[in-house]
Design an enzyme around this catalytic site. Structure first.
Site, PDB file in Angstrom:
ATOM      1  N   LYS A   4     -35.901  -1.601  -1.168  1.00  0.00           N
ATOM      2  CA  LYS A   4     -35.763  -1.343  -2.573  1.00  0.00           C
ATOM      3  C   LYS A   4     -36.058   0.115  -2.908  1.00  0.00           C
ATOM      4  O   LYS A   4     -35.731   0.591  -3.996  1.00  0.00           O
ATOM      5  CB  LYS A   4     -36.768  -2.229  -3.335  1.00  0.00           C
ATOM      6  CG  LYS A   4     -36.582  -3.690  -3.094  1.00  0.00           C
ATOM      7  CD  LYS A   4     -37.733  -4.503  -3.707  1.00  0.00           C
ATOM      8  CE  LYS A   4     -37.795  -5.891  -3.126  1.00  0.00           C
ATOM      9  NZ  LYS A   4     -39.086  -6.536  -3.425  1.00  0.00           N
ATOM     10  N   ASP A  28     -40.770   8.904   7.303  1.00  0.00           N
ATOM     11  CA  ASP A  28     -42.150   9.110   7.740  1.00  0.00           C
ATOM     12  C   ASP A  28     -42.140   9.280   9.268  1.00  0.00           C
ATOM     13  O   ASP A  28     -41.901  10.379   9.768  1.00  0.00           O
ATOM     14  CB  ASP A  28     -42.967   7.901   7.257  1.00  0.00           C
ATOM     15  CG  ASP A  28     -44.432   7.960   7.598  1.00  0.00           C
ATOM     16  OD1 ASP A  28     -44.881   8.962   8.171  1.00  0.00           O
ATOM     17  OD2 ASP A  28     -45.159   6.992   7.299  1.00  0.00           O
ATOM     18  N   VAL A  64     -47.514   8.099  -0.757  1.00  0.00           N
ATOM     19  CA  VAL A  64     -47.020   8.440  -2.092  1.00  0.00           C
ATOM     20  C   VAL A  64     -46.268   7.263  -2.715  1.00  0.00           C
ATOM     21  O   VAL A  64     -45.680   6.446  -2.010  1.00  0.00           O
ATOM     22  CB  VAL A  64     -46.111   9.695  -2.053  1.00  0.00           C
ATOM     23  CG1 VAL A  64     -46.914  10.917  -1.667  1.00  0.00           C
ATOM     24  CG2 VAL A  64     -44.933   9.503  -1.113  1.00  0.00           C
ATOM     25  N   ASP A 104     -43.086   2.270  -3.439  1.00  0.00           N
ATOM     26  CA  ASP A 104     -44.105   1.295  -3.837  1.00  0.00           C
ATOM     27  C   ASP A 104     -45.318   1.291  -2.915  1.00  0.00           C
ATOM     28  O   ASP A 104     -45.295   1.821  -1.808  1.00  0.00           O
ATOM     29  CB  ASP A 104     -43.520  -0.115  -3.799  1.00  0.00           C
ATOM     30  CG  ASP A 104     -43.384  -0.635  -2.360  1.00  0.00           C
ATOM     31  OD1 ASP A 104     -42.828   0.099  -1.513  1.00  0.00           O
ATOM     32  OD2 ASP A 104     -43.875  -1.745  -2.077  1.00  0.00           O
TER      33      ASP A 104
HETATM   34  P1  IMP Z   1     -40.751   5.290   8.838  1.00  0.00           P
HETATM   35  O1  IMP Z   1     -40.051   4.202   9.597  1.00  0.00           O
HETATM   36  O2  IMP Z   1     -42.155   5.484   9.323  1.00  0.00           O
HETATM   37  O3  IMP Z   1     -39.991   6.587   8.788  1.00  0.00           O
HETATM   38  O4  IMP Z   1     -40.950   4.754   7.357  1.00  0.00           O
HETATM   39  C1  IMP Z   1     -39.930   4.723   6.421  1.00  0.00           C
HETATM   40  C2  IMP Z   1     -40.181   3.686   5.361  1.00  0.00           C
HETATM   41  O5  IMP Z   1     -41.581   3.439   5.172  1.00  0.00           O
HETATM   42  C3  IMP Z   1     -39.686   4.164   4.019  1.00  0.00           C
HETATM   43  O6  IMP Z   1     -38.367   3.761   3.781  1.00  0.00           O
HETATM   44  C4  IMP Z   1     -40.666   3.565   3.034  1.00  0.00           C
HETATM   45  O7  IMP Z   1     -40.211   2.293   2.639  1.00  0.00           O
HETATM   46  C5  IMP Z   1     -41.941   3.417   3.814  1.00  0.00           C
HETATM   47  N1  IMP Z   1     -42.887   4.526   3.572  1.00  0.00           N
HETATM   48  C6  IMP Z   1     -43.268   5.499   4.429  1.00  0.00           C
HETATM   49  N2  IMP Z   1     -44.168   6.333   3.878  1.00  0.00           N
HETATM   50  C7  IMP Z   1     -44.327   5.883   2.616  1.00  0.00           C
HETATM   51  C8  IMP Z   1     -45.132   6.362   1.490  1.00  0.00           C
HETATM   52  O8  IMP Z   1     -45.855   7.370   1.547  1.00  0.00           O
HETATM   53  N3  IMP Z   1     -45.026   5.616   0.348  1.00  0.00           N
HETATM   54  C9  IMP Z   1     -44.231   4.524   0.228  1.00  0.00           C
HETATM   55  N4  IMP Z   1     -43.479   4.054   1.239  1.00  0.00           N
HETATM   56  C10 IMP Z   1     -43.527   4.729   2.411  1.00  0.00           C
END
Ligand code: IMP
Length: 175
Positions: free
Chosen positions: A42, A102, A152, A158
């Site tokens: 979302k 992230d 964040v 969220d």
């Molecule tokens: P990754 O797989 O670690 O790159 O994470 C990506 C997903 O994690 C994003 O699409 C978000 O849904 C969630 N996410 C990562 N960091 C944050 C944050 O600081 N706030 C909210 N959601 C996050």
């Protein structure tokens, strides 16, 4: 939990989103078939809604849902598709719209999955990037803002399904 620092104001978001849309519109000026925007639900719903309203080339839109962190604030690295695209992306120009990158694990999973469907081109547009947090070497083609390694929320992002409606990007802190 409470909101601490406001990292990005609504005005800054608006300016940057318009600039991203202008850049994308320029890059796809000669597109033959409508450019397909794929929003990752979302988290990307508000960003995508604002972005596409400033795109000046023909577009189509679709959405994907991947499994999320649950209520945790760190990626488990385990991602599953909960809701798939309805459009066929074979031989089409596609832009995947993300809220934040992230570790990069989610993006790695989904871009590999979409590449298997043979789009003509696949690019990634993320509102936010935590550049210092990558566990995998993957970078979005378009980035709104780089943010530090803090959790964040707001403007679609969220924590435990809350705070998505905030018009700014703020840091979530313990009470
Ligand atoms: P990754 O797989 O670690 O790159 O994470 C990506 C997903 O994690 C994003 O699409 C978000 O849904 C969630 N996410 C990562 N960091 C944050 C944050 O600081 N706030 C909210 N959601 C996050």
């Amino acid at each position: 939990m409470k909101i601490g620092d406001i990292l990005i104001t609504p005005e800054q978001i608006e300016t940057r989103v318009k600039a991203l849309a202008a850049e994308i519109s320029r890059d796809y000026q000669t597109v033959e078939q409508p450019l397909i925007f794929v929003g990752m639900l979302k988290g990307a719903f508000i960003f995508m809604a604002d972005l596409v309203r400033h795109i000046t080339v023909p577009t189509q839109m679709d959405f994907l849902i991947l499994s999320s962190y649950g209520d945790a604030t760190k990626s488990s690295g385990v991602v599953r598709m909960l809701y798939d695209l309805q459009v066929d992306i074979v031989n089409r120009d596609v832009i995947l719209v993300e809220d934040i990158v992230d570790t990069g694990l989610t993006l790695h999973y989904i871009s590999r999955e979409l590449e298997l469907r043979s789009p003509k081109t696949l690019k990634i547009c993320s509102l936010l990037s935590k550049d210092e947090c990558r566990k995998i070497d993957i970078e979005p083609d378009y980035v709104g803002f780089s943010v530090p390694d803090r959790f964040v929320v707001g403007y679609g992002l969220d924590y435990a399904q809350q705070y998505r409606n905030l018009p700014y990007i703020g840091v979530l802190e313990e009470d």
